[in-house]
Design an enzyme around this catalytic site. Structure first.
Site, PDB file in Angstrom:
ATOM      1  N   ILE A 130      15.091 -10.753  -3.398  1.00  7.79           N
ATOM      2  CA  ILE A 130      15.135 -10.437  -4.828  1.00  7.79           C
ATOM      3  C   ILE A 130      16.497  -9.817  -5.163  1.00  7.79           C
ATOM      4  O   ILE A 130      17.100 -10.122  -6.196  1.00  7.79           O
ATOM      5  CB  ILE A 130      13.964  -9.516  -5.234  1.00  7.79           C
TER       6      ILE A 130
ATOM      7  N   ARG B  19       3.556  -5.276   3.793  1.00 13.55           N
ATOM      8  CA  ARG B  19       2.348  -5.081   4.602  1.00 13.55           C
ATOM      9  C   ARG B  19       2.441  -5.965   5.851  1.00 13.55           C
ATOM     10  O   ARG B  19       2.546  -7.179   5.739  1.00 13.55           O
ATOM     11  CB  ARG B  19       1.109  -5.470   3.790  1.00 13.55           C
TER      12      ARG B  19
ATOM     13  N   ARG C 138      -4.176  -0.145   4.290  1.00 13.31           N
ATOM     14  CA  ARG C 138      -3.549   0.275   3.046  1.00 13.31           C
ATOM     15  C   ARG C 138      -2.927   1.671   3.171  1.00 13.31           C
ATOM     16  O   ARG C 138      -1.845   1.933   2.652  1.00 13.31           O
ATOM     17  CB  ARG C 138      -4.571   0.259   1.912  1.00 13.31           C
TER      18      ARG C 138
ATOM     19  N   ASN D 262       5.587   3.568   2.495  1.00 13.55           N
ATOM     20  CA  ASN D 262       6.329   3.522   1.236  1.00 13.55           C
ATOM     21  C   ASN D 262       6.588   4.909   0.662  1.00 13.55           C
ATOM     22  O   ASN D 262       7.603   5.127   0.005  1.00 13.55           O
ATOM     23  CB  ASN D 262       5.634   2.586   0.244  1.00 13.55           C
TER      24      ASN D 262
ATOM     25  N   VAL E 144      10.186  -2.172  -8.324  1.00 12.44           N
ATOM     26  CA  VAL E 144       9.750  -3.564  -8.108  1.00 12.44           C
ATOM     27  C   VAL E 144       8.958  -3.659  -6.805  1.00 12.44           C
ATOM     28  O   VAL E 144       7.966  -4.382  -6.712  1.00 12.44           O
ATOM     29  CB  VAL E 144      10.981  -4.505  -8.063  1.00 12.44           C
ATOM     30  N   GLY E 145       9.400  -2.929  -5.792  1.00 13.95           N
ATOM     31  CA  GLY E 145       8.771  -2.988  -4.466  1.00 13.95           C
ATOM     32  C   GLY E 145       7.324  -2.521  -4.518  1.00 13.95           C
ATOM     33  O   GLY E 145       7.000  -1.514  -5.149  1.00 13.95           O
TER      34      GLY E 145
ATOM     35  N   ASP F   9       4.200 -10.333 -14.550  1.00 14.40           N
ATOM     36  CA  ASP F   9       2.825 -10.698 -14.915  1.00 14.40           C
ATOM     37  C   ASP F   9       2.776 -11.117 -16.389  1.00 14.40           C
ATOM     38  O   ASP F   9       2.113 -12.090 -16.749  1.00 14.40           O
ATOM     39  CB  ASP F   9       1.889  -9.514 -14.658  1.00 14.40           C
TER      40      ASP F   9
ATOM     41  N   ARG G 111       4.301 -14.468 -16.715  1.00 13.46           N
ATOM     42  CA  ARG G 111       3.388 -15.487 -16.180  1.00 13.46           C
ATOM     43  C   ARG G 111       2.301 -15.804 -17.211  1.00 13.46           C
ATOM     44  O   ARG G 111       1.922 -16.965 -17.381  1.00 13.46           O
ATOM     45  CB  ARG G 111       2.753 -14.974 -14.883  1.00 13.46           C
TER      46      ARG G 111
ATOM     47  N   HIS H 201      -0.179  -3.480 -11.082  1.00 13.69           N
ATOM     48  CA  HIS H 201       0.457  -4.747 -10.700  1.00 13.69           C
ATOM     49  C   HIS H 201      -0.187  -5.204  -9.394  1.00 13.69           C
ATOM     50  O   HIS H 201       0.328  -4.969  -8.307  1.00 13.69           O
ATOM     51  CB  HIS H 201       1.968  -4.548 -10.522  1.00 13.69           C
TER      52      HIS H 201
HETATM   53  P1  NDP Z   1      12.004  -9.285  -1.374  1.00  7.53           P
HETATM   54  O1  NDP Z   1      13.363  -9.014  -1.905  1.00  7.53           O
HETATM   55  O2  NDP Z   1      11.474 -10.683  -1.483  1.00  7.53           O
HETATM   56  O3  NDP Z   1      10.932  -8.284  -2.030  1.00  7.53           O
HETATM   57  C1  NDP Z   1      11.207  -6.906  -2.147  1.00  7.53           C
HETATM   58  C2  NDP Z   1      10.017  -6.189  -2.685  1.00  7.53           C
HETATM   59  O4  NDP Z   1       9.699  -6.668  -3.984  1.00  7.53           O
HETATM   60  C3  NDP Z   1       8.754  -6.349  -1.849  1.00  7.53           C
HETATM   61  O5  NDP Z   1       8.159  -5.046  -1.740  1.00  7.53           O
HETATM   62  C4  NDP Z   1       7.904  -7.234  -2.691  1.00  7.53           C
HETATM   63  O6  NDP Z   1       6.512  -6.911  -2.569  1.00  7.53           O
HETATM   64  C5  NDP Z   1       8.311  -6.812  -4.066  1.00  7.53           C
HETATM   65  N1  NDP Z   1       7.886  -7.706  -5.124  1.00  7.53           N
HETATM   66  C6  NDP Z   1       7.425  -7.292  -6.324  1.00  7.53           C
HETATM   67  N2  NDP Z   1       7.086  -8.292  -7.098  1.00  7.53           N
HETATM   68  C7  NDP Z   1       7.310  -9.401  -6.387  1.00  7.53           C
HETATM   69  C8  NDP Z   1       7.115 -10.772  -6.640  1.00  7.53           C
HETATM   70  N3  NDP Z   1       6.605 -11.204  -7.760  1.00  7.53           N
HETATM   71  N4  NDP Z   1       7.460 -11.642  -5.694  1.00  7.53           N
HETATM   72  C9  NDP Z   1       7.956 -11.231  -4.538  1.00  7.53           C
HETATM   73  N5  NDP Z   1       8.134  -9.944  -4.232  1.00  7.53           N
HETATM   74  C10 NDP Z   1       7.813  -9.032  -5.142  1.00  7.53           C
HETATM   75  O7  NDP Z   1      11.901  -8.843   0.139  1.00  7.53           O
HETATM   76  P2  NDP Z   1      12.929  -9.037   1.330  1.00  7.53           P
HETATM   77  O8  NDP Z   1      12.139  -8.756   2.573  1.00  7.53           O
HETATM   78  O9  NDP Z   1      13.731 -10.255   1.208  1.00  7.53           O
HETATM   79  O10 NDP Z   1      13.937  -7.844   1.102  1.00  7.53           O
HETATM   80  C11 NDP Z   1      13.590  -6.524   1.158  1.00  7.53           C
HETATM   81  C12 NDP Z   1      14.852  -5.767   1.519  1.00  7.53           C
HETATM   82  O11 NDP Z   1      14.574  -4.406   1.333  1.00  7.53           O
HETATM   83  C13 NDP Z   1      15.292  -5.974   2.962  1.00  7.53           C
HETATM   84  O12 NDP Z   1      16.659  -6.308   2.946  1.00  7.53           O
HETATM   85  C14 NDP Z   1      15.075  -4.591   3.582  1.00  7.53           C
HETATM   86  O13 NDP Z   1      16.049  -4.298   4.541  1.00  7.53           O
HETATM   87  C15 NDP Z   1      15.191  -3.724   2.386  1.00  7.53           C
HETATM   88  N6  NDP Z   1      14.592  -2.410   2.412  1.00  7.53           N
HETATM   89  C16 NDP Z   1      15.364  -1.425   1.908  1.00  7.53           C
HETATM   90  C17 NDP Z   1      14.919  -0.157   1.821  1.00  7.53           C
HETATM   91  C18 NDP Z   1      15.823   0.879   1.269  1.00  7.53           C
HETATM   92  O14 NDP Z   1      16.765   0.555   0.590  1.00  7.53           O
HETATM   93  N7  NDP Z   1      15.577   2.149   1.547  1.00  7.53           N
HETATM   94  C19 NDP Z   1      13.578   0.208   2.289  1.00  7.53           C
HETATM   95  C20 NDP Z   1      12.806  -0.907   2.770  1.00  7.53           C
HETATM   96  C21 NDP Z   1      13.305  -2.186   2.800  1.00  7.53           C
HETATM   97  P3  NDP Z   1       5.547  -7.665  -1.514  1.00  7.53           P
HETATM   98  O15 NDP Z   1       5.914  -7.125  -0.161  1.00  7.53           O
HETATM   99  O16 NDP Z   1       4.193  -7.253  -1.971  1.00  7.53           O
HETATM  100  O17 NDP Z   1       5.826  -9.132  -1.667  1.00  7.53           O
END
Ligand code: NDP
Length: 336
Positions: free
Chosen positions: A17, A93, A99, A106, A130-131, A160, A163, A188
Site C-alpha cells: 500500500i 495475522r 486475536r 499491534n 489503515v493497518g 468500504d 466499495r 472496518h
Molecule cells: P500492505 O501494505 O498490503 O498492508 C498494510 C496494512 O494495511 C495491513 O495491516 C493491511 O491489513 C492493511 N489494510 C487495510 N485495508 C486494507 C485493504 N483494503 N487491503 C489490503 N490491506 C489493507 O502490507 P505489506 O505487508 O505489503 O506491507 C506492510 C509493511 O509494513 C511492510 O513493509 C512492513 O515491514 C511494514 N511494517 C512497518 C511497521 C512500522 O513502520 N513500524 C510495523 C509493521 C509493519 P491486513 O493485514 O488485514 O490485510
C-alpha cells in the site's frame, strides 16, 4: 504554489500500500497540485531496503511537488514536526495467531507511534490508521497521545464507502457521482454496516429506484441484505480470491481520498470515516467507530440526527459490540 512543504509520514512505506501511495502523493493527488510535500518513510529494519528502493524511484519521478524524502526506522524521527500521518504498517495475522496476539503485536506498534506523534508532531497533525485492526489501532495510538485533540485520530473506512458506491453504481446503472449519502457504520471488519437507507441517486431515494429495477420493495430489501451488505463487507476476501493478493491500489486510493476530503473539505453529501465517538448514536465514548461524516474547515464532523430503523440499529450495534470487545481485549493487556 504554496511555499512551505507539508510533511507526510507513511508507516510501512516499504509495503504494497505504501508503494501505491507514495507516487500519487508526490504527484499531488492527495493535497492538490499547489502543495509541495516532504515524505517521511517509516519502516521496521527488515523493511528499510524496500523503502530505500521506493525513495530511489521517487527521485526518478522528478516530481515538481516533492520537497524531500527521509527514511527512518525511528518513530520519533518519523513523526517529528509531521502534519499528516498515514499509519499503514501493521502486524498481519499469522497462521494460528489468536486475536489477542494480534492486538498485542499491534499495540506494540501503534502505542509507541501514538506517543511519538504526541511528543513531536506539528500542531495541525492529522492521523489516519489503515493497518488492521484499524479502528482499534487508532484507539491505541490516540490513547498514547493524550495531549493531541481526539478529532485528529481517524481510521480508514473510505474503502468500504467506495466499495458501496461501486456496487450501487452497478446495480442502479448510474454514475458514481450521482449517488450520495451512503454510510458505513461501525468497525472496518466483516461486521461493518453499509447503509443505503438515506442514500440518493440524483434526487431519488436509492431504495425506491432499486425497488423499481428489482420488482418491488421486498426484492430491493432482499438484495440489500443478502447481496449488497455482505459483498461490501467481505469485498477484501473477494479481491484476495480473484487477484491472489490483497487489495492495494484501491486501499491507497481510499486513503488519499480520506485525507483530501479531511483537509480540503467534502463537497455535497457525506463520506464515511472512523472517528472518536463522544456518544453519538449511542456508541460508547472513546471508541473509534465509522460514521457518515462531512468535513469543513479541516475537521471531520459526524452527520447527526439520522433515523435508523430497528434492523439498521441492530446491525450497527453488533459492529459496535465488536469494537467494545477489541477495546476490552486491549485493556486486558494493560495497554489502555
Ligand atoms: P500492505 O501494505 O498490503 O498492508 C498494510 C496494512 O494495511 C495491513 O495491516 C493491511 O491489513 C492493511 N489494510 C487495510 N485495508 C486494507 C485493504 N483494503 N487491503 C489490503 N490491506 C489493507 O502490507 P505489506 O505487508 O505489503 O506491507 C506492510 C509493511 O509494513 C511492510 O513493509 C512492513 O515491514 C511494514 N511494517 C512497518 C511497521 C512500522 O513502520 N513500524 C510495523 C509493521 C509493519 P491486513 O493485514 O488485514 O490485510
Amino acid at each position: 504554489m504554496a511555499s512551505s512543504p507539508t510533511t507526510v509520514t507513511i508507516t510501512g512505506a516499504g509495503g504494497q500500500i505504501g508503494y501505491a501511495l507514495l507516487f500519487r502523493i508526490a504527484a499531488g493527488d492527495m493535497l492538490g497540485s499547489d502543495r509541495p510535500v516532504r515524505l517521511r518513510l517509516l519502516e521496521i529494519p527488515q523493511g528499510m531496503k524496500a523503502a530505500e528502493g521506493a525513495a530511489l524511484e521517487l527521485q526518478d519521478g522528478a516530481f515538481d511537488l516533492l520537497a524531500g524524502v527521509d527514511i527512518t526506522d525511528d518513530p520519533r524521527a518519523a513523526f517529528d514536526g509531521t502534519n499528516i500521518a498515514l499509519l499503514v504498517g501493521a502486524r498481519p495475522r499469522g497462521p494460528g495467531m489468536e486475536r489477542g496476539d494480534l492486538l498485542a503485536a499491534n499495540a506494540g506498534i501503534f502505542g509507541p507511534q501514538g506517543a511519538a506523534i504526541g511528543a513531536g508532531a506539528a500542531d495541525d497533525i492529522r492521523v489516519v490508521v489503515v493497518g488492521n485492526p484499524a479502528n482499534t489501532n487508532a484507539l491505541i495510538a490516540r490513547a498514547a497521545a493524550p495531549d493531541v485533540p481526539d478529532d485528529r485520530f481517524t481510521a480508514l473506512t473510505r474503502l468500504d464507502h467506495n466499495r458501496a458506491l461501486g456496487q450501487l453504481a452497478e446495480a442502479l446503472d448510474a454514475p458514481v457521482w450521482a449517488i450520495r449519502d451512503v454510510a458505513i457504520w461501525g468497525n472496518h471488519s466483516a461486521t461493518q454496516f453499509p447503509d443505503v437507507s438515506h442514500a440518493r441517486v440524483g434526487s431519488r431515494l436509492v431504495t425506491e429506484v432499486l425497488a423499481e429495477r428489482l420488482g418491488g420493495a421486498e426484492a430491493a430489501r432482499a438484495w440489500i441484505d443478502d447481496t449488497f451488505i455482505p459483498r461490501v463487507a467481505k469485498r477484501g476476501a473477494e479481491i484476495i480470491a480473484v487477484r491472489g493478493s490483497s487489495s492495494v491500489a484501491s486501499a491507497a486510493n481510499a486513503t488519499l481520498a480520506h485525507v483530501r476530503d479531511w483537509v480540503l473539505g467534502t463537497r455535497g453529501g457525506w463520506t464515511s470515516a472512523a472517528v472518536v465517538s463522544h456518544g453519538e448514536y449511542g456508541v460508547p465514548e472513546g471508541l473509534v467507530s465509522s460514521y457518515p461524516v462531512t468535513s469543513h474547515d479541516g475537521t471531520y464532523r459526524i452527520v447527526e440526527g439520522l433515523t435508523l430503523s430497528d434492523a439498521a440499529r441492530a446491525r450497527f450495534e453488533a459492529s459496535v459490540a465488536e469494537l467494545e470487545d477489541e477495546r476490552d481485549a486491549v485493556r486486558a493487556l494493560g495497554v489502555l
